[in-house]
Design a protein around this motif. Structure first.
Motif, PDB file in Angstrom:
ATOM      1  N   THR A  87       0.834  -1.183   0.000  1.00  0.00           N
ATOM      2  CA  THR A  87       0.000   0.000   0.000  1.00  0.00           C
ATOM      3  C   THR A  87       0.872   1.238   0.000  1.00  0.00           C
ATOM      4  N   THR A  88       0.246   2.376  -0.251  1.00  0.00           N
ATOM      5  CA  THR A  88       0.983   3.646  -0.267  1.00  0.00           C
ATOM      6  C   THR A  88       0.692   4.464   0.975  1.00  0.00           C
ATOM      7  N   THR A  89       0.292   3.846   2.058  1.00  0.00           N
ATOM      8  CA  THR A  89       0.017   4.572   3.298  1.00  0.00           C
ATOM      9  C   THR A  89       1.284   5.246   3.789  1.00  0.00           C
ATOM     10  N   PRO A  90       1.298   6.579   3.918  1.00  0.00           N
ATOM     11  CA  PRO A  90       2.522   7.245   4.371  1.00  0.00           C
ATOM     12  C   PRO A  90       2.756   7.015   5.860  1.00  0.00           C
ATOM     13  N   LEU A  91       4.005   6.955   6.244  1.00  0.00           N
ATOM     14  CA  LEU A  91       4.344   6.812   7.652  1.00  0.00           C
ATOM     15  C   LEU A  91       4.225   8.165   8.337  1.00  0.00           C
ATOM     16  N   PRO A  92       3.804   8.186   9.592  1.00  0.00           N
ATOM     17  CA  PRO A  92       3.715   9.458  10.300  1.00  0.00           C
ATOM     18  C   PRO A  92       5.100  10.005  10.597  1.00  0.00           C
ATOM     19  N   PRO A  93       5.267  11.326  10.658  1.00  0.00           N
ATOM     20  CA  PRO A  93       6.565  11.894  11.003  1.00  0.00           C
ATOM     21  C   PRO A  93       7.011  11.456  12.397  1.00  0.00           C
ATOM     22  N   VAL A  94       8.324  11.316  12.566  1.00  0.00           N
ATOM     23  CA  VAL A  94       8.910  10.886  13.837  1.00  0.00           C
ATOM     24  C   VAL A  94       9.825  11.993  14.343  1.00  0.00           C
ATOM     25  N   ALA A  95       9.724  12.316  15.627  1.00  0.00           N
ATOM     26  CA  ALA A  95      10.536  13.365  16.215  1.00  0.00           C
ATOM     27  C   ALA A  95      12.018  13.034  16.086  1.00  0.00           C
ATOM     28  N   PRO A  96      12.876  14.026  15.853  1.00  0.00           N
ATOM     29  CA  PRO A  96      14.311  13.762  15.659  1.00  0.00           C
ATOM     30  C   PRO A  96      14.950  13.014  16.822  1.00  0.00           C
ATOM     31  N   GLU A  97      14.590  13.402  18.065  1.00  0.00           N
ATOM     32  CA  GLU A  97      15.222  12.761  19.217  1.00  0.00           C
ATOM     33  C   GLU A  97      14.816  11.300  19.359  1.00  0.00           C
ATOM     34  N   VAL A  98      13.614  10.954  18.882  1.00  0.00           N
ATOM     35  CA  VAL A  98      13.172   9.556  18.919  1.00  0.00           C
ATOM     36  C   VAL A  98      14.014   8.711  17.973  1.00  0.00           C
ATOM     37  N   THR A  99      14.186   9.183  16.753  1.00  0.00           N
ATOM     38  CA  THR A  99      15.014   8.451  15.790  1.00  0.00           C
ATOM     39  C   THR A  99      16.440   8.321  16.288  1.00  0.00           C
ATOM     40  N   ALA A 100      17.000   9.397  16.807  1.00  0.00           N
ATOM     41  CA  ALA A 100      18.384   9.358  17.286  1.00  0.00           C
ATOM     42  C   ALA A 100      18.535   8.365  18.429  1.00  0.00           C
ATOM     43  N   THR A 101      17.588   8.347  19.357  1.00  0.00           N
ATOM     44  CA  THR A 101      17.680   7.436  20.500  1.00  0.00           C
ATOM     45  C   THR A 101      17.599   5.980  20.048  1.00  0.00           C
ATOM     46  N   GLY A 133      27.768  17.861  10.262  1.00  0.00           N
ATOM     47  CA  GLY A 133      27.792  18.325   8.881  1.00  0.00           C
ATOM     48  C   GLY A 133      29.081  17.946   8.171  1.00  0.00           C
ATOM     49  N   ALA A 134      30.210  18.054   8.872  1.00  0.00           N
ATOM     50  CA  ALA A 134      31.492  17.669   8.276  1.00  0.00           C
ATOM     51  C   ALA A 134      31.527  16.179   7.965  1.00  0.00           C
ATOM     52  N   ALA A 135      30.853  15.370   8.774  1.00  0.00           N
ATOM     53  CA  ALA A 135      30.797  13.926   8.512  1.00  0.00           C
ATOM     54  C   ALA A 135      30.055  13.629   7.215  1.00  0.00           C
ATOM     55  N   VAL A 136      29.038  14.430   6.893  1.00  0.00           N
ATOM     56  CA  VAL A 136      28.335  14.252   5.619  1.00  0.00           C
ATOM     57  C   VAL A 136      29.275  14.537   4.459  1.00  0.00           C
ATOM     58  N   LEU A 137      30.075  15.603   4.569  1.00  0.00           N
ATOM     59  CA  LEU A 137      31.043  15.899   3.521  1.00  0.00           C
ATOM     60  C   LEU A 137      32.107  14.813   3.413  1.00  0.00           C
ATOM     61  N   THR A 171      24.670   8.129  10.128  1.00  0.00           N
ATOM     62  CA  THR A 171      25.109   9.517   9.957  1.00  0.00           C
ATOM     63  C   THR A 171      23.937  10.473  10.128  1.00  0.00           C
ATOM     64  N   GLN A 172      22.788  10.107   9.603  1.00  0.00           N
ATOM     65  CA  GLN A 172      21.612  10.966   9.744  1.00  0.00           C
ATOM     66  C   GLN A 172      21.171  11.071  11.196  1.00  0.00           C
ATOM     67  N   GLY A 191      16.968  23.851  12.499  1.00  0.00           N
ATOM     68  CA  GLY A 191      16.183  23.725  11.277  1.00  0.00           C
ATOM     69  C   GLY A 191      17.039  23.375  10.071  1.00  0.00           C
ATOM     70  N   ALA A 192      18.260  23.946  10.002  1.00  0.00           N
ATOM     71  CA  ALA A 192      19.155  23.624   8.888  1.00  0.00           C
ATOM     72  C   ALA A 192      19.563  22.157   8.922  1.00  0.00           C
ATOM     73  N   ALA A 193      19.828  21.617  10.114  1.00  0.00           N
ATOM     74  CA  ALA A 193      20.206  20.207  10.222  1.00  0.00           C
ATOM     75  C   ALA A 193      19.065  19.293   9.783  1.00  0.00           C
ATOM     76  N   LEU A 194      17.840  19.620  10.160  1.00  0.00           N
ATOM     77  CA  LEU A 194      16.702  18.802   9.737  1.00  0.00           C
ATOM     78  C   LEU A 194      16.514  18.857   8.222  1.00  0.00           C
ATOM     79  N   SER A 195      16.783  20.018   7.620  1.00  0.00           N
ATOM     80  CA  SER A 195      16.687  20.115   6.161  1.00  0.00           C
ATOM     81  C   SER A 195      17.713  19.222   5.478  1.00  0.00           C
ATOM     82  N   VAL A 196      18.927  19.160   6.042  1.00  0.00           N
ATOM     83  CA  VAL A 196      19.964  18.305   5.461  1.00  0.00           C
ATOM     84  C   VAL A 196      19.541  16.837   5.535  1.00  0.00           C
ATOM     85  N   VAL A 197      18.974  16.421   6.670  1.00  0.00           N
ATOM     86  CA  VAL A 197      18.529  15.033   6.809  1.00  0.00           C
ATOM     87  C   VAL A 197      17.448  14.714   5.778  1.00  0.00           C
ATOM     88  N   THR A 198      16.479  15.606   5.634  1.00  0.00           N
ATOM     89  CA  THR A 198      15.392  15.366   4.685  1.00  0.00           C
ATOM     90  C   THR A 198      15.921  15.237   3.261  1.00  0.00           C
TER      91      THR A 198
END
Length: 627
Positions: free
Chosen positions: A2-16, A173-177, A188-189, A209-216
């Motif tokens: 199916t094409t059901t989109p996943l709900p957004p997840v808070a950054p700290e939840v993903t990181a943990t 950010g340097a790790a992405v480069l 890395t994300q 906000g800039a870091a979240l844009s890079v992840v997206t």
């Protein structure tokens, strides 16, 4: 599936969840993300369930539209909660915006302190209201002689906690480069997400906000999203590194700008008579959707009324026909784009958004045609002046102190379709006697009407229209087309919502010779830009294997760009292969040094692009009328 989109997840939840994985599971995380993204999912209220296999289900509980806690992700496999599935689901889902902070509007009970969120801004929180003109004199008389001024206090600098948060953002950010897009996987994300969460807690919303844009954008690049553009990732990564560097080194007002504002302040603007211009759909990379309606005041200032929330393209289409959230008006967004509004007690944010506080009153009023005052004045400014204004607005690293926009209002004659490396566009000539402009679709989302309308307009050669577009910095005049007058001359079209038909188009005029195509990407500035993008895509090592670049450097220098030549030399030197010690072991890479050289090169290429864009709009301007 199916094409059901996943709900957004808070950054700290993903990181943990990623940090809690064992080293062995972290190595398997990227493969698990790809596998989970291909599994069927279904939604039941606030819960989305993914079938991991025939016997195991993974649940994401998202009250309010987003997953905010680690416990909201549960898996039914035998290894849960230490399995890789929960972390994979969080990495496959969009990044959730921070909880919204109440807007700071006059007449509301919102606290005066800034709340942490990902919204970026640079304007200081408004201070106390100013006193009447004669108040300072009366106060001085009552207080007696003025004491001698003491030594001026030094400007404020970042606190140790803020510098630590900025250091974490810089390192992420340097790790992405260092690794490039291909190597910037879920681990890395997650480092970027953790750094963004820490920055938000330290009241650094701009950097967060800039870091979240890079992840997206990294996720879009790795999944092959057709809307992904490498230039967007370069811009976001440069903003992240630049903001982190400014926080560590700035002071005073520059530090306040680097911190940004979590809350959008609103100031009173009295009574306004507003005239609707158009409505555009808004679809973000984080799964949000909605609509934004643009209106103009009698003095030419532009304002917006928006409604954006989780929901994507489906919500954008639905919100357009809902009533705007402003006073007691019953106008929908699309109706407001063609009607008028009388507002009393208006409140306006620095970026031109109209507030909807309790003291704001609004009633519907008669609309105004684009050819009638005061709207007609928007099309009377020369295109070169409009482009210069839009460039100043879009290139600011800080939020504008007053309302502005990157919109251009042009009268054009359609010339037909033109081929470009990224696909076809519509070519038009500014009237009278202005430059040729490349018009692109504002969004390629199939549910929206942008692309279909652009294709139909390409067949209406010779048609003269008034258009509204958003400036795209490029070496040739370029806009994304948002709205236009109807080809029949009756009314206007919101090109994201309204759909043209062939019956709406006049008979095409005789074909007009198309102007020469824009210069190819072989110019000297592009040589540096290409290396900047290559570092983002393939990492530092890709530049380190280039070997001798003296031929490229010489070409750039002969073109009269010594600064670009020096930056290209330094960038490739910083990417040189790692050296070995006396025992043959590889020495650590200088990631900071490479990130500094890359940031300088990225900023330079952005400045060159803006200069070329401004020059392109200045060319072929109509001659002044004889005195």
């Amino acid at each position: 599936m199916t094409t059901t989109p996943l709900p957004p997840v808070a950054p700290e939840v993903t990181a943990t969840l990623v940090e809690d994985l064992s080293p062995r599971l972290r190595k398997r995380l990227d493969a698990a993300v790809a596998k989970l993204a291909a599994r069927p999912a279904r939604r039941d209220g606030d819960t989305v369930t993914i079938a991991v296999d025939d016997e195991t289900e993974l649940r994401l509980y998202a009250p309010g539209g987003a997953v905010r806690t680690v416990d909201a992700l549960s898996c039914g496999c035998l290894l849960a909660p230490s399995c890789v599935h929960r972390a994979a689901a969080a990495c496959a889902a969009p990044v959730a915006d921070p909880p919204p902070a109440p807007a700071e509007e006059p007449g509301t009970d919102a606290p005066a302190t800034e709340a942490a969120s990902a919204a970026a801004g640079a304007n200081p929180v408004p201070g106390p209201p100013s006193a009447p003109a004669d108040e300072p004199a009366r106060a001085a008389d009552a207080a007696g002689p003025t004491p001698a001024p003491g030594p001026a206090s030094p400007p404020e600098t970042a606190s140790p906690a803020e510098r630590a948060a900025a250091d974490a953002l810089w390192s992420a950010g340097a790790a992405v480069l260092e690794s490039g897009v291909d190597g910037a996987g879920a681990v890395t994300q997650s480092a970027l997400l953790r750094a963004a969460h820490t920055a938000r807690l330290r009241q650094l919303p701009r950097a967060a906000g800039a870091a979240l844009s890079v992840v997206t954008l990294l996720r879009a690049a790795r999944t092959g999203d057709p809307s992904y553009r490498t230039a967007d990732l370069v811009t976001a990564l440069a903003q992240l590194l630049g903001t982190a560097h400014r926080v560590r080194t700035a002071s005073g007002t520059d530090l306040a700008a680097a911190r940004g504002q979590a809350r959008r302040p609103y100031s009173a603007d009295g009574s306004l008579r507003l005239h609707g211009l158009f409505t555009e759909p808004v679809i973000t990379d984080t799964g949000h959707g909605g609509a934004r309606t643009w209106v103009a005041a009698a003095d030419g200032r532009l304002f917006t009324v928006g409604d954006v929330a989780p929901g994507g393209a489906g919500r954008a289409l639905g919100v357009a026909d809902r009533a705007v959230r402003l006073g007691d008006t019953a106008l929908t967004h699309r109706e407001l784009g063609r009607a008028g509004l009388a507002v009393s007690g208006a409140t306006v944010s620095p970026d031109g958004r109209l507030g909807a506080g309790k003291g704001v009153k609004a009633v519907a009023a008669r609309g105004t045609a684009w050819t009638q005052p005061p709207l007609a004045a928007l099309w009377e400014t020369p295109p070169s002046e409009q482009a210069a204004r839009a460039l100043r607005f879009s290139s600011r690293h800080d939020a504008p102190a007053t309302g502005g926009s990157d919109l251009l209002f042009l009268e054009v004659e359609l010339l037909g379709a033109a081929a470009e490396p990224g696909g076809a566009c519509l070519l038009a000539r500014c009237l009278p006697g202005g430059p040729a402009v490349h018009l692109a679709a504002a969004d390629d989302e199939p549910a929206l009407a942008h692309r279909d309308n652009l294709n139909l307009l390409a067949a209406a050669t010779g048609t003269r229209l008034r258009i509204i577009g958003r400036l795209v910095p490029a070496p040739h005049p370029r806009l994304t087309l948002l709205a236009c007058s109807h080809p029949t001359g009756e009314g206007t079209l919101d090109l994201g919502f309204d759909r043209l038909s062939r019956a709406d188009l006049p008979a095409p005029a005789p074909s007009v010779p198309l102007p020469p195509s824009a210069p190819g990407a072989t110019s000297a500035p592009y040589l540096l830009e290409r290396r900047v993008e290559q570092a983002v895509l393939a990492g530092r090592a890709a530049l380190g294997t280039l070997g001798d670049v003296s031929a490229e450097v010489g070409r750039v220098r002969r073109a009269g760009l010594p600064t670009a030549a020096g930056l290209l030399t330094a960038l490739c030197a910083a990417a040189a292969p790692r050296e070995r010690d006396h025992f043959g072991r590889l020495l650590p890479a200088d990631t900071d040094g490479f990130a500094i050289q890359w940031l300088a090169s990225a900023r330079y290429t952005a400045a060159v692009a803006e200069s070329l864009c401004a020059a392109a709009w200045q060319e072929a301007q109509p001659a002044p009328a004889p005195g």
